[in-house]
Design a protein around this motif. Structure first.
Motif, short mmCIF file in Angstrom:
data_model
loop_
_atom_site.label_atom_id
_atom_site.label_comp_id
_atom_site.label_asym_id
_atom_site.label_seq_id
_atom_site.Cartn_x
_atom_site.Cartn_y
_atom_site.Cartn_z
N ARG A 140 4.74 -27.84 52.31
CA ARG A 140 5.93 -28.71 52.40
C ARG A 140 6.90 -28.20 53.45
N LEU A 141 7.05 -26.88 53.54
CA LEU A 141 7.94 -26.31 54.54
C LEU A 141 7.40 -26.60 55.94
N ARG A 142 6.10 -26.41 56.15
CA ARG A 142 5.51 -26.67 57.46
C ARG A 142 5.66 -28.14 57.85
N ARG A 143 5.44 -29.05 56.90
CA ARG A 143 5.61 -30.48 57.20
C ARG A 143 7.06 -30.79 57.55
N GLY A 144 7.99 -30.13 56.88
CA GLY A 144 9.40 -30.37 57.16
C GLY A 144 9.84 -29.83 58.51
N LEU A 145 9.08 -28.87 59.05
CA LEU A 145 9.44 -28.27 60.34
C LEU A 145 8.81 -29.00 61.52
N VAL A 146 8.05 -30.06 61.25
CA VAL A 146 7.43 -30.83 62.33
C VAL A 146 8.55 -31.40 63.20
N GLY A 147 8.38 -31.25 64.50
CA GLY A 147 9.39 -31.71 65.44
C GLY A 147 10.14 -30.57 66.08
N LEU A 148 10.15 -29.41 65.41
CA LEU A 148 10.74 -28.23 66.04
C LEU A 148 9.75 -27.71 67.07
N PRO A 149 10.21 -26.93 68.04
CA PRO A 149 9.26 -26.31 68.96
C PRO A 149 8.21 -25.51 68.17
N THR A 150 6.98 -25.56 68.63
CA THR A 150 5.86 -24.96 67.90
C THR A 150 6.10 -23.48 67.62
N ARG A 151 6.62 -22.77 68.60
CA ARG A 151 6.86 -21.34 68.41
C ARG A 151 7.92 -21.09 67.34
N ALA A 152 9.00 -21.87 67.38
CA ALA A 152 10.07 -21.69 66.38
C ALA A 152 9.56 -22.00 64.98
N ALA A 153 8.80 -23.09 64.84
CA ALA A 153 8.25 -23.45 63.53
C ALA A 153 7.29 -22.37 63.05
N GLY A 154 6.48 -21.84 63.95
CA GLY A 154 5.55 -20.77 63.58
C GLY A 154 6.26 -19.51 63.14
N ASP A 155 7.34 -19.15 63.87
CA ASP A 155 8.12 -17.97 63.49
C ASP A 155 8.75 -18.13 62.11
N ILE A 156 9.29 -19.31 61.86
CA ILE A 156 9.92 -19.57 60.55
C ILE A 156 8.88 -19.50 59.44
N ALA A 157 7.74 -20.14 59.67
CA ALA A 157 6.68 -20.14 58.66
C ALA A 157 6.19 -18.72 58.40
N SER A 158 6.02 -17.92 59.45
CA SER A 158 5.54 -16.55 59.23
C SER A 158 6.59 -15.71 58.50
#
Length: 184
Positions: free
Chosen positions: A3-21
């Protein structure tokens, strides 16, 4: 995490990846401390709300760094998505103000174009003062148009900054109440 990853769609890929990690690391640390995944997830809060908060903050940071129309739109839409702005109260204020700014911006463009017309065509009509007066009037109108467009661009920047500031302030005031509501 899904759910968090789906909610981060639209952010830059690197930023979303950093947040998820970062949040995966929270889960790993919690499990290493003997807590269950459900306990760690409950401590982190609602992933949809968390994603909205992270998107809003990323949009506001992007506006602080870039200050271009795309960054402004991202900041405004991110903050609206967060729900930190009471839309019912702000819309009657924001729409007329932004409408007036856009009207003045378009008026500045029209004055600039009219100035160019007067400078070029004024010499053919033989108005009072002759060619030099028409040229000076045209250049003056073009200068006025540039001033109006520049002033409205500056005012637009200030309005977006004020909106971001208000939303952050509003969110900081509401955050303790929202945290208490999520814990209850």
């Amino acid at each position: 995490m899904g759910r968090l990853r789906r909610g981060l769609v639209g952010l830059p890929t690197r930023a979303a990846g950093d947040i998820a990690s970062d949040y995966e690391q929270h889960f790993d640390d919690g499990i290493a401390d003997g807590r269950s995944e459900a306990e760690v997830a409950a401590a982190l809060g609602d992933p949809d709300r968390l994603a909205r908060e992270l998107r809003a903050e990323a949009g506001a940071r992007r506006w602080d760094q870039e200050q271009n129309p795309a960054a402004a739109a991202g900041a405004i839409f991110g903050l609206i998505g967060l729900g930190a702005i009471d839309i019912l109260i702000l819309l009657p204020i924001v729409f007329p103000v932004f409408g007036a700014v856009i009207a003045m911006l378009l008026s500045g463009v029209a004055v600039f174009i009219a100035g160019g017309f007067v400078a070029v065509a004024g010499s053919f009509f033989g108005g009072p003062g002759g060619v030099l007066a028409a040229l000076l009037m045209g250049v003056g109108l073009m200068g006025l148009g540039i001033f109006m467009v520049g002033l409205m661009a500056l005012l637009t920047k200030w309005l977006i900054d004020a909106t971001v500031w208000y939303a952050r302030l509003h969110y900081r005031v509401l955050k303790p109440a929202l945290d208490n509501q999520n814990q209850a």
